[in-house]
Design a protein around this motif. Structure first.
Motif, PDB file in Angstrom:
ATOM      1  N   VAL A 131      42.176   8.804  68.296  1.00  0.00           N
ATOM      2  CA  VAL A 131      40.904   9.276  68.846  1.00  0.00           C
ATOM      3  C   VAL A 131      40.814  10.800  68.885  1.00  0.00           C
ATOM      4  N   ALA A 132      41.896  11.440  69.324  1.00  0.00           N
ATOM      5  CA  ALA A 132      41.844  12.874  69.611  1.00  0.00           C
ATOM      6  C   ALA A 132      42.621  13.752  68.645  1.00  0.00           C
ATOM      7  N   GLY A 133      43.436  13.128  67.788  1.00  0.00           N
ATOM      8  CA  GLY A 133      44.184  13.935  66.834  1.00  0.00           C
ATOM      9  C   GLY A 133      45.295  14.756  67.458  1.00  0.00           C
ATOM     10  N   PRO A 134      45.445  16.000  67.025  1.00  0.00           N
ATOM     11  CA  PRO A 134      44.636  16.722  66.032  1.00  0.00           C
ATOM     12  C   PRO A 134      44.964  16.287  64.610  1.00  0.00           C
ATOM     13  N   ARG A 135      44.015  16.496  63.710  1.00  0.00           N
ATOM     14  CA  ARG A 135      44.162  16.085  62.324  1.00  0.00           C
ATOM     15  C   ARG A 135      44.860  17.165  61.491  1.00  0.00           C
ATOM     16  N   SER A 136      45.242  16.742  60.283  1.00  0.00           N
ATOM     17  CA  SER A 136      45.866  17.623  59.280  1.00  0.00           C
ATOM     18  C   SER A 136      47.117  18.293  59.825  1.00  0.00           C
ATOM     19  N   ARG A 137      47.975  17.498  60.471  1.00  0.00           N
ATOM     20  CA  ARG A 137      49.238  18.021  60.993  1.00  0.00           C
ATOM     21  C   ARG A 137      50.435  17.320  60.361  1.00  0.00           C
TER      22      ARG A 137
END
Length: 217
Positions: A131-137
């Protein structure tokens, strides 16, 4: 407070509370999976931190505390800790459900902390990431660093078990189960890890692209 920060904060608080409760139970002598004579306090503590469950929950606690302070936290060390915690706590929940839950008959606070560490925290952590990520990690370095931890844990567990005749989980006890059964089980768990790393990496990319396509208000 943003919804993402609040979710990470709740996860961090629940995880830390579960770890603290397990520590209290271990210090008091009411440790899970210890059914023989009562070992010394020092032995109980090092055995506590030897459990994969405890280590994965610690990683979740560290990463969610970081995210509660900054929901867009980044950095190579953070990426490794976050990914290791996410995949590790998922494996913790799955292994507990399929391999360990049938062996346990817990009551009272031991049952409470067992549920928190093996069910509640995994659900919160995975849901929070979705839901909250963060993305691209997630990148190759993060996957390599996160993979190193379970491999080292397994090697250390088998080595220490061979030297002390104590094993944190029945399925790694080669003295009781035999090497063939232990090898098959461990290979299965390592395959599970690999599958989860691929699944999380793929999901991270898809969720990141979906968020980029969403209209901004």
């Amino acid at each position: 407070m943003t919804p993402a920060r609040a979710f990470h904060l709740i996860t961090a608080v629940v995880t830390l509370a579960a770890l603290l409760l397990q520590l209290v139970l271990s210090v008091s002598g009411a440790a899970v999976l210890l059914t023989e004579e009562m070992p010394s306090l020092g032995t109980r503590l090092w055995r506590l931190v030897s459990y994969f469950t405890i280590q994965s929950n610690i990683l979740v606690a560290v990463s969610t505390v970081m995210l509660a302070r900054d929901p867009q936290r980044d950095g190579q060390v953070f990426r490794i800790v976050r990914l290791a915690g996410l995949v590790g706590i998922t494996v913790t929940g799955l292994v507990h459900f399929f391999l360990l839950r049938p062996l346990l008959d817990l009551t009272g606070w031991s049952a409470v902390v067992d549920t928190l560490l093996h069910v509640v925290v995994p659900v919160l952590c995975v849901t929070g990431w979705l839901v909250a990520g963060p993305r691209s990690r997630i990148d190759a370095t993060a996957i390599a660093g996160a993979t190193l931890w379970p491999v080292l844990w397994l090697a250390a567990t088998l080595a220490v078990g061979g030297a002390t005749d104590w094993f944190p989980y029945p399925f790694v006890n080669f003295r009781e189960e035999g090497w063939p059964a232990v090898v098959v089980t461990c290979l299965g768990i390592l395959v599970l890890f690999a599958a989860l790393f691929v699944a999380v990496w793929f999901a991270d990319r898809r969720l990141g692209r979906t968020r980029e396509r969403e209209p901004h208000s």
